[in-house]
Design a protein around this motif. Structure first.
Motif, PDB file in Angstrom:
ATOM      1  N   UNK A  41       0.829  -1.205   0.000  1.00 31.47           N
ATOM      2  CA  UNK A  41       0.000   0.000   0.000  1.00 31.47           C
ATOM      3  C   UNK A  41       0.866   1.259   0.000  1.00 31.47           C
ATOM      4  N   UNK A  42       1.963   1.258   0.765  1.00 32.00           N
ATOM      5  CA  UNK A  42       2.895   2.403   0.777  1.00 32.00           C
ATOM      6  C   UNK A  42       3.528   2.593  -0.595  1.00 32.00           C
ATOM      7  N   UNK A  43       3.946   1.483  -1.194  1.00 30.98           N
ATOM      8  CA  UNK A  43       4.592   1.553  -2.511  1.00 30.98           C
ATOM      9  C   UNK A  43       3.634   2.126  -3.556  1.00 30.98           C
ATOM     10  N   UNK A  44       2.402   1.689  -3.528  1.00 31.79           N
ATOM     11  CA  UNK A  44       1.428   2.153  -4.520  1.00 31.79           C
ATOM     12  C   UNK A  44       0.954   3.578  -4.262  1.00 31.79           C
ATOM     13  N   UNK A  45       1.109   4.064  -3.046  1.00 34.24           N
ATOM     14  CA  UNK A  45       0.681   5.430  -2.719  1.00 34.24           C
ATOM     15  C   UNK A  45       1.675   6.469  -3.234  1.00 34.24           C
ATOM     16  N   UNK A  46       2.919   6.062  -3.493  1.00 38.13           N
ATOM     17  CA  UNK A  46       3.929   6.996  -3.991  1.00 38.13           C
ATOM     18  C   UNK A  46       3.607   7.352  -5.439  1.00 38.13           C
ATOM     19  N   UNK A  47       3.834   8.619  -5.798  1.00 38.02           N
ATOM     20  CA  UNK A  47       3.607   8.975  -7.209  1.00 38.02           C
ATOM     21  C   UNK A  47       4.601   8.226  -8.090  1.00 38.02           C
ATOM     22  N   UNK A  48       4.188   7.854  -9.287  1.00 42.93           N
ATOM     23  CA  UNK A  48       5.110   7.127 -10.163  1.00 42.93           C
ATOM     24  C   UNK A  48       6.310   7.997 -10.516  1.00 42.93           C
ATOM     25  N   UNK A  49       7.451   7.342 -10.670  1.00 44.43           N
ATOM     26  CA  UNK A  49       8.652   8.070 -11.072  1.00 44.43           C
ATOM     27  C   UNK A  49       8.456   8.605 -12.473  1.00 44.43           C
ATOM     28  N   UNK A  50       8.894   9.830 -12.666  1.00 47.27           N
ATOM     29  CA  UNK A  50       8.821  10.399 -14.012  1.00 47.27           C
ATOM     30  C   UNK A  50      10.053   9.953 -14.784  1.00 47.27           C
ATOM     31  N   UNK A  51       9.875   9.640 -16.043  1.00 43.77           N
ATOM     32  CA  UNK A  51      11.041   9.235 -16.836  1.00 43.77           C
ATOM     33  C   UNK A  51      12.008  10.413 -16.963  1.00 43.77           C
ATOM     34  N   UNK A  52      13.273  10.072 -17.124  1.00 49.55           N
ATOM     35  CA  UNK A  52      14.299  11.100 -17.227  1.00 49.55           C
ATOM     36  C   UNK A  52      14.462  11.562 -18.674  1.00 49.55           C
ATOM     37  N   UNK A  53      13.342  11.713 -19.330  1.00 48.68           N
ATOM     38  CA  UNK A  53      13.351  12.177 -20.714  1.00 48.68           C
ATOM     39  C   UNK A  53      12.418  13.362 -20.842  1.00 48.68           C
ATOM     40  N   UNK A  54      12.776  14.251 -21.716  1.00 48.23           N
ATOM     41  CA  UNK A  54      11.945  15.431 -21.956  1.00 48.23           C
ATOM     42  C   UNK A  54      10.735  15.045 -22.812  1.00 48.23           C
ATOM     43  N   UNK A  55       9.733  15.884 -22.784  1.00 49.14           N
ATOM     44  CA  UNK A  55       8.536  15.707 -23.588  1.00 49.14           C
ATOM     45  C   UNK A  55       8.928  15.680 -25.068  1.00 49.14           C
ATOM     46  N   UNK A  56       8.454  14.681 -25.797  1.00 53.25           N
ATOM     47  CA  UNK A  56       8.847  14.508 -27.199  1.00 53.25           C
ATOM     48  C   UNK A  56       8.440  15.684 -28.081  1.00 53.25           C
TER      49      UNK A  56
END
Length: 148
Positions: A41-56
């Motif tokens: 539950x703690x793991x799923x509550x964290x916001x997903x990591x954003x990729x280290x790539x800029x918007x295409x």
């Protein structure tokens, strides 16, 4: 904290593994399951990591806007001058370089624009002024240092 009894079904092997784990740590099987559920539950509550790539779309627009300047620049100073006229700067970032707005907001990596730090060092014949890594470790195709 109030509790509630919950019955769950699981494969026999999993139930045996839970009992064995509980025994090894001198806790009850219920504690093992509660701990596992709480961690999930703690793991799923964290916001997903954003990729280290800029918007295409942003990168595509920047490539179009800056392609000529990036291709025609003959030195770090020339590149800086050209980019500044359009409100951008190429600055050190990690082991390479990235494009920033004049006020310091990172937009994308140089490599995302099609120009890696290694390529620019090779083309300009020297490391980016003030780059924390200089040209250390950068070699040409034969393995010779790019900059002596």
């Amino acid at each position: 904290m109030q509790t509630r009894d919950v019955t769950i079904r699981m494969p026999v092997e999993m139930a045996d593994a839970v009992r064995a784990l509980a025994s090894r740590h001198d806790v009850t099987p219920g504690q093992v399951v509660r701990h596992a559920v709480a961690e999930e539950l703690r793991r799923r509550a964290k916001p997903p990591k954003t990729p280290n790539r800029a918007d295409e779309a942003l990168v595509a627009s920047l490539q179009t806007l800056l392609a000529v300047d990036l291709a025609q620049a003959r030195s770090w100073e020339d590149l800086d001058r050209r980019l500044l006229t359009k409100g951008y700067r190429m600055m050190a970032s990690g082991g390479g370089c990235a494009l920033f707005t004049r006020d310091g907001r990172k937009l994308c990596k140089g490599s995302e624009l099609g120009f890696t730090y290694r390529q620019l060092v090779r083309r300009f014949g020297r490391a980016m002024p003030g780059h924390p890594h200089g040209a250390v470790g950068l070699t040409d195709a034969e393995g010779d240092p790019l900059i002596e």
